[in-house]
Design a protein around this motif. Structure first.
Motif, PDB file in Angstrom:
ATOM      1  N   SER A 121       1.898   8.082  -1.036  1.00  0.00           N
ATOM      2  CA  SER A 121       2.335   8.576   0.273  1.00  0.00           C
ATOM      3  C   SER A 121       1.379   9.621   0.829  1.00  0.00           C
ATOM      4  CB  SER A 121       3.747   9.163   0.157  1.00  0.00           C
ATOM      5  OG  SER A 121       3.782  10.225  -0.800  1.00  0.00           O
ATOM      6  N   LEU A 122       0.472  10.149  -0.020  1.00  0.00           N
ATOM      7  CA  LEU A 122      -0.493  11.141   0.427  1.00  0.00           C
ATOM      8  C   LEU A 122      -1.802  10.528   0.917  1.00  0.00           C
ATOM      9  CD1 LEU A 122      -0.059  13.842  -2.371  1.00  0.00           C
ATOM     10  CD2 LEU A 122       0.653  14.029   0.024  1.00  0.00           C
ATOM     11  N   PHE A 123      -2.004   9.230   0.697  1.00  0.00           N
ATOM     12  CA  PHE A 123      -3.239   8.599   1.158  1.00  0.00           C
ATOM     13  C   PHE A 123      -3.291   8.624   2.685  1.00  0.00           C
ATOM     14  CE2 PHE A 123      -3.783   5.645  -2.806  1.00  0.00           C
ATOM     15  CZ  PHE A 123      -4.057   6.758  -3.572  1.00  0.00           C
ATOM     16  N   LYS A 124      -4.502   8.656   3.222  1.00  0.00           N
ATOM     17  CA  LYS A 124      -4.671   8.764   4.675  1.00  0.00           C
ATOM     18  C   LYS A 124      -4.465   7.436   5.391  1.00  0.00           C
ATOM     19  CE  LYS A 124      -7.886  12.696   4.523  1.00  0.00           C
ATOM     20  NZ  LYS A 124      -7.951  12.869   3.054  1.00  0.00           N
ATOM     21  N   HIS A 125      -4.542   6.334   4.667  1.00  0.00           N
ATOM     22  CA  HIS A 125      -4.260   5.033   5.277  1.00  0.00           C
ATOM     23  C   HIS A 125      -3.551   4.166   4.243  1.00  0.00           C
ATOM     24  CE1 HIS A 125      -7.798   3.553   3.007  1.00  0.00           C
ATOM     25  NE2 HIS A 125      -7.403   2.317   3.299  1.00  0.00           N
ATOM     26  N   GLN A 126      -2.949   3.100   4.687  1.00  0.00           N
ATOM     27  CA  GLN A 126      -2.278   2.164   3.788  1.00  0.00           C
ATOM     28  C   GLN A 126      -3.039   0.842   3.781  1.00  0.00           C
ATOM     29  OE1 GLN A 126       0.578   2.867   1.715  1.00  0.00           O
ATOM     30  NE2 GLN A 126      -0.225   4.879   2.310  1.00  0.00           N
ATOM     31  N   LEU A 171     -10.959   8.183  -4.281  1.00  0.00           N
ATOM     32  CA  LEU A 171     -11.879   7.451  -3.415  1.00  0.00           C
ATOM     33  C   LEU A 171     -11.222   6.336  -2.620  1.00  0.00           C
ATOM     34  CD1 LEU A 171     -14.919   7.310  -5.878  1.00  0.00           C
ATOM     35  CD2 LEU A 171     -14.466   8.961  -4.046  1.00  0.00           C
ATOM     36  N   PHE A 172      -9.908   6.301  -2.583  1.00  0.00           N
ATOM     37  CA  PHE A 172      -9.215   5.253  -1.831  1.00  0.00           C
ATOM     38  C   PHE A 172      -9.577   5.318  -0.350  1.00  0.00           C
ATOM     39  CE2 PHE A 172      -5.572   3.994   0.811  1.00  0.00           C
ATOM     40  CZ  PHE A 172      -5.428   2.671   0.414  1.00  0.00           C
ATOM     41  N   ASP A 173      -9.656   6.516   0.206  1.00  0.00           N
ATOM     42  CA  ASP A 173      -9.932   6.675   1.638  1.00  0.00           C
ATOM     43  C   ASP A 173     -11.419   6.806   1.950  1.00  0.00           C
ATOM     44  OD1 ASP A 173      -7.221   6.772   2.810  1.00  0.00           O
ATOM     45  OD2 ASP A 173      -6.989   8.556   1.575  1.00  0.00           O
ATOM     46  N   ALA A 174     -12.280   6.801   0.929  1.00  0.00           N
ATOM     47  CA  ALA A 174     -13.715   6.961   1.162  1.00  0.00           C
ATOM     48  C   ALA A 174     -14.278   5.752   1.924  1.00  0.00           C
ATOM     49  CB  ALA A 174     -14.440   7.124  -0.172  1.00  0.00           C
ATOM     50  N   TRP A 175     -15.300   6.007   2.754  1.00  0.00           N
ATOM     51  CA  TRP A 175     -15.921   4.914   3.514  1.00  0.00           C
ATOM     52  C   TRP A 175     -17.364   5.251   3.847  1.00  0.00           C
ATOM     53  CZ3 TRP A 175     -17.182   5.630   8.858  1.00  0.00           C
ATOM     54  CH2 TRP A 175     -16.690   6.832   9.425  1.00  0.00           C
ATOM     55  N   LEU A 176     -18.096   4.231   4.263  1.00  0.00           N
ATOM     56  CA  LEU A 176     -19.512   4.377   4.584  1.00  0.00           C
ATOM     57  C   LEU A 176     -19.774   3.985   6.029  1.00  0.00           C
ATOM     58  CD1 LEU A 176     -21.012   2.700   1.385  1.00  0.00           C
ATOM     59  CD2 LEU A 176     -21.083   5.138   1.923  1.00  0.00           C
ATOM     60  N   SER A 177     -20.623   4.762   6.686  1.00  0.00           N
ATOM     61  CA  SER A 177     -21.005   4.410   8.057  1.00  0.00           C
ATOM     62  C   SER A 177     -22.409   3.794   8.052  1.00  0.00           C
ATOM     63  CB  SER A 177     -20.989   5.659   8.944  1.00  0.00           C
ATOM     64  OG  SER A 177     -21.810   6.672   8.422  1.00  0.00           O
ATOM     65  N   PRO A 196       6.055  10.832  -3.582  1.00  0.00           N
ATOM     66  CA  PRO A 196       6.203   9.466  -4.105  1.00  0.00           C
ATOM     67  C   PRO A 196       4.882   8.715  -4.211  1.00  0.00           C
ATOM     68  CG  PRO A 196       7.837   9.918  -2.388  1.00  0.00           C
ATOM     69  CD  PRO A 196       6.837  11.035  -2.346  1.00  0.00           C
ATOM     70  N   TRP A 197       4.832   7.827  -5.204  1.00  0.00           N
ATOM     71  CA  TRP A 197       3.722   6.864  -5.333  1.00  0.00           C
ATOM     72  C   TRP A 197       4.335   5.569  -5.845  1.00  0.00           C
ATOM     73  CZ3 TRP A 197      -1.751   8.398  -7.533  1.00  0.00           C
ATOM     74  CH2 TRP A 197      -2.665   7.370  -7.245  1.00  0.00           C
ATOM     75  N   LEU A 198       4.196   5.252  -7.125  1.00  0.00           N
ATOM     76  CA  LEU A 198       4.881   4.054  -7.627  1.00  0.00           C
ATOM     77  C   LEU A 198       6.396   4.251  -7.635  1.00  0.00           C
ATOM     78  CD1 LEU A 198       2.600   2.985 -10.616  1.00  0.00           C
ATOM     79  CD2 LEU A 198       2.810   1.873  -8.375  1.00  0.00           C
ATOM     80  N   ALA A 199       6.825   5.481  -7.789  1.00  0.00           N
ATOM     81  CA  ALA A 199       8.256   5.804  -7.722  1.00  0.00           C
ATOM     82  C   ALA A 199       8.601   6.261  -6.309  1.00  0.00           C
ATOM     83  CB  ALA A 199       8.600   6.879  -8.729  1.00  0.00           C
ATOM     84  N   GLU A 200       9.619   5.653  -5.726  1.00  0.00           N
ATOM     85  CA  GLU A 200      10.058   6.036  -4.387  1.00  0.00           C
ATOM     86  C   GLU A 200      10.858   7.330  -4.410  1.00  0.00           C
ATOM     87  OE1 GLU A 200      10.661   1.898  -1.955  1.00  0.00           O
ATOM     88  OE2 GLU A 200      12.258   2.455  -3.349  1.00  0.00           O
ATOM     89  N   LYS A 201      11.635   7.506  -5.485  1.00  0.00           N
ATOM     90  CA  LYS A 201      12.473   8.699  -5.629  1.00  0.00           C
ATOM     91  C   LYS A 201      12.809   8.869  -7.101  1.00  0.00           C
ATOM     92  CE  LYS A 201      16.687   6.040  -4.643  1.00  0.00           C
ATOM     93  NZ  LYS A 201      17.922   5.948  -3.814  1.00  0.00           N
ATOM     94  N   TRP A 202      13.412  10.007  -7.444  1.00  0.00           N
ATOM     95  CA  TRP A 202      13.727  10.287  -8.846  1.00  0.00           C
ATOM     96  C   TRP A 202      14.848  11.315  -8.936  1.00  0.00           C
ATOM     97  CZ3 TRP A 202       8.902  10.769  -6.624  1.00  0.00           C
ATOM     98  CH2 TRP A 202       8.567  12.054  -6.158  1.00  0.00           C
ATOM     99  N   ARG A 245      -9.599  -3.860  -5.078  1.00  0.00           N
ATOM    100  CA  ARG A 245      -8.476  -4.709  -5.449  1.00  0.00           C
ATOM    101  C   ARG A 245      -7.948  -5.391  -4.186  1.00  0.00           C
ATOM    102  NH1 ARG A 245      -3.376  -4.766  -8.315  1.00  0.00           N
ATOM    103  NH2 ARG A 245      -2.558  -6.816  -7.773  1.00  0.00           N
ATOM    104  N   LYS A 246      -8.103  -6.700  -4.127  1.00  0.00           N
ATOM    105  CA  LYS A 246      -7.633  -7.464  -2.968  1.00  0.00           C
ATOM    106  C   LYS A 246      -6.101  -7.438  -2.913  1.00  0.00           C
ATOM    107  CE  LYS A 246     -11.806  -8.884  -1.840  1.00  0.00           C
ATOM    108  NZ  LYS A 246     -12.482  -8.388  -0.612  1.00  0.00           N
ATOM    109  N   GLY A 247      -5.565  -7.218  -1.723  1.00  0.00           N
ATOM    110  CA  GLY A 247      -4.126  -7.259  -1.537  1.00  0.00           C
ATOM    111  C   GLY A 247      -3.399  -5.978  -1.898  1.00  0.00           C
ATOM    112  N   TYR A 248      -4.116  -4.927  -2.254  1.00  0.00           N
ATOM    113  CA  TYR A 248      -3.466  -3.655  -2.615  1.00  0.00           C
ATOM    114  C   TYR A 248      -2.708  -3.115  -1.409  1.00  0.00           C
ATOM    115  CZ  TYR A 248      -3.012   1.146  -4.369  1.00  0.00           C
ATOM    116  OH  TYR A 248      -2.512   2.356  -4.790  1.00  0.00           O
ATOM    117  N   ALA A 249      -1.436  -2.751  -1.620  1.00  0.00           N
ATOM    118  CA  ALA A 249      -0.601  -2.319  -0.491  1.00  0.00           C
ATOM    119  C   ALA A 249       0.479  -1.336  -0.921  1.00  0.00           C
ATOM    120  CB  ALA A 249       0.033  -3.551   0.181  1.00  0.00           C
ATOM    121  N   TRP A 250       0.248  -0.539  -1.964  1.00  0.00           N
ATOM    122  CA  TRP A 250       1.281   0.381  -2.469  1.00  0.00           C
ATOM    123  C   TRP A 250       0.673   1.746  -2.810  1.00  0.00           C
ATOM    124  CZ3 TRP A 250       0.272  -4.547  -4.205  1.00  0.00           C
ATOM    125  CH2 TRP A 250      -0.625  -4.661  -5.276  1.00  0.00           C
ATOM    126  N   GLY A 251      -0.191   2.199  -1.914  1.00  0.00           N
ATOM    127  CA  GLY A 251      -0.855   3.474  -2.152  1.00  0.00           C
ATOM    128  C   GLY A 251       0.094   4.653  -2.102  1.00  0.00           C
TER     129      GLY A 251
END
Length: 536
Positions: free
Chosen positions: A229-234, A530-536, A87-93, A221-227
């Protein structure tokens, strides 16, 4: 010194470990020492070519897709490890019995960057818009070839209908090419969207600026909260911005990374890999799924009309030598016409074993005898064919020069013809070729249908109604992997067995990372996510 000689000398210096998995760790020990992911910062990412278009629905090149993927969400996502659709934008099908209707139930709360909702009406507008693009939707055009239209069942439910079985659509729906754009985006022309004007998605990043042949900047994108289901964080992406620096010259790109002007760089060439396998650097490596680099034969042309000749060429290519001499252990010799990262890939290694004696026996039996220069002849005709290619992959010419040498040993003259990408496309469309050299990326076996079916690309120029057509149609008729597998397996065996194409090696994505860059990762089609990418 020839390009092949340079490649051999460079290859002799390499001492890279053999990869045991599809992906290497991004950053190695440095990543483990960096602590937990943290938000903030701008990832300076060097890419190898200037995207001609960043509209996800029109892009076809890796450089363009690696930008566009961050701007849009898809109905579904695909697990890079298993190929499973998630799932991503679709919860089920739900899918009807003959795979001609797909009903998607959308998650609540998702919005586009202009604040409008990601609802059934928006999905309908987006897919109708892709279909209306025609061939401008370079990849989506094929995915939606049988698309008839969409029905808004209710605000969160949409049904997409096709005129023929389209099992491939569930995977296609996970690709960036069918990423969903806001209705407002379709008030702009395709040309405007290519340059970022009105390019409104629901993805974790938004378009900020595009300096032709210099850089493309995306912002969080500010407020993004619908990534997915495979993303490592929400929640929101970690990075504040992604600054894609366009650096076509491989040496300049790697030099900029080594000197700290870049945090990461794509398309690291085989000769440049050693400098990024330690010393505080890391690599992320993944083979491309889909059709491997291959010599695709026009079976109606010259000597290639004879199946024994094509089979001799297939046996006369030493794939292991190609990888060890021109490439690196990051690359894999082809084990089928499909790459090993493709769902339902069949291991046909034995059929693709290097067998020059077997090749010679086939040619002897078909009446081809060695001529004065070693090239075989028959009835006054030389055993010769040309291969058309464009340098979309830096090592293409070196690979083909080595194959040319290998085939001379069995008495086959391979002539190498380099063209621009645009010229090669026109030659392919005209059918005026002996061999085509290319690869196509897609994490679904249906990619074979687009290249080999007489109802689609038919690059082999086969006669309609052949057994390969039947196998390709059968694998497209159901989403049930257990039922698809036998048909996909049969299709691969027919292509290799009849040598409609000669598989050589799998293209691999090699991204080099500084010690600061982490989780610069790939989705199932080996495009950057690159949703989960980050910099140290």
């Amino acid at each position: 010194m020839s390009s092949l000689s340079r490649a051999r000398n460079a290859a002799a210096l390499l001492a890279l470990p053999v990869l045991l998995t599809a992906c290497s760790a991004a950053g190695g020990e440095a990543a483990a020492d960096a602590g937990p992911p943290k938000p903030g910062g701008t990832l300076r990412l060097g890419i190898s070519s200037a995207p001609d278009c960043i509209d996800p629905q029109q892009t076809a090149t890796n450089a363009s897709i690696n930008v566009a993927r961050q701007l849009v969400d898809s109905l579904t996502d695909q697990d890079p490890k298993t190929g499973e659709i998630k799932p991503w934008l679709a919860e089920k099908w739900e899918i009807n019995a003959d795979s001609t209707a797909f009903t998607f139930h959308l998650r609540s709360g998702a919005t586009f960057a202009d604040g409008s909702p990601v609802d059934a009406a928006a999905v309908k507008t987006s897919f109708d818009g892709i279909k209306a693009l025609g061939t401008k939707a370079q990849l989506g055009f094929g995915y939606l070839a049988a698309y008839q239209g969409s029905t808004v069942v209710d605000p969160r439910t949409v049904r997409l209908e096709f005129s023929a079985p389209s099992a491939q659509f569930l995977q296609a729906g996970s690709t960036v090419s069918l990423g969903v754009l806001a209705p407002a985006a379709f008030t702009k022309t395709p040309e405007q969207r290519c340059q970022g004007t009105g390019l409104i998605g629901s993805g974790p990043f938004v378009f900020e600026s595009f300096k032709q042949n210099q850089e493309i900047v995306l912002a969080k994108r500010k407020g993004y909260a619908w990534g997915s289901s495979l993303f490592k964080h929400q929640g929101e992406a970690y990075l504040d911005k992604i600054d894609y620096k366009i650096v076509p010259e491989p040496g300049v790109r790697t030099g900029s990374l080594a000197s700290g002007q870049l945090d990461a760089a794509t398309d690291i060439q085989p000769v440049d890999e050693p400098q990024f396998t330690g010393n505080g650097f890391g690599e992320n490596i993944r083979p491309n799924p889909g059709v491997v680099f291959n010599l695709h034969a026009n079976t109606t042309r010259g000597v290639l009309a004879a199946e024994k000749v094509r089979q001799a060429v297939l046996k006369g290519v030493d794939r292991a030598e190609v990888v060890s001499t021109v490439l690196t252990p990051s690359y894999q010799a082809a084990t089928s016409i499909l790459g090993s990262a493709t769902p339902l890939h069949s291991d046909l290694s034995q059929q693709l074993a290097y067998d020059p004696k077997g090749a010679a026996a086939l040619l002897d039996g078909d009446g081809w005898v060695p001529g004065p220069d070693g090239i075989r002849v028959k009835d006054g005709q030389r055993l010769s064919a040309a291969v058309v290619f464009s340098p979309v992959f830096n090592q293409n010419r070196s690979v083909l020069e080595l194959i040319q040498q290998q085939l001379r040993k069995i008495g086959f003259d391979l002539r190498i013809e380099q063209h621009t990408t645009a010229e090669t496309t026109q030659i392919q469309l005209s059918g005026n070729y002996d061999f085509l050299w290319y690869n196509v990326t897609r994490a679904d076996p249906d990619i074979l249908r687009s290249q080999f079916s007489t109802k689609a690309g038919n690059r082999s120029k086969l006669t309609p109604g052949n057994p390969l057509d039947a196998a390709l149609d059968a694998q497209s008729s159901t989403v049930d992997a257990a039922k698809r597998r036998p048909a996909a397996d049969e299709a691969q065996k027919l292509i290799v067995g009849h040598a409609y194409a000669v598989p050589v090696f799998e293209l691999t994505q090699v991204v080099a990372l500084s010690s600061k860059a982490h989780a610069v990762d790939f989705e199932a089609s080996s495009r950057l996510q690159l949703f989960d990418a980050w910099l140290s």
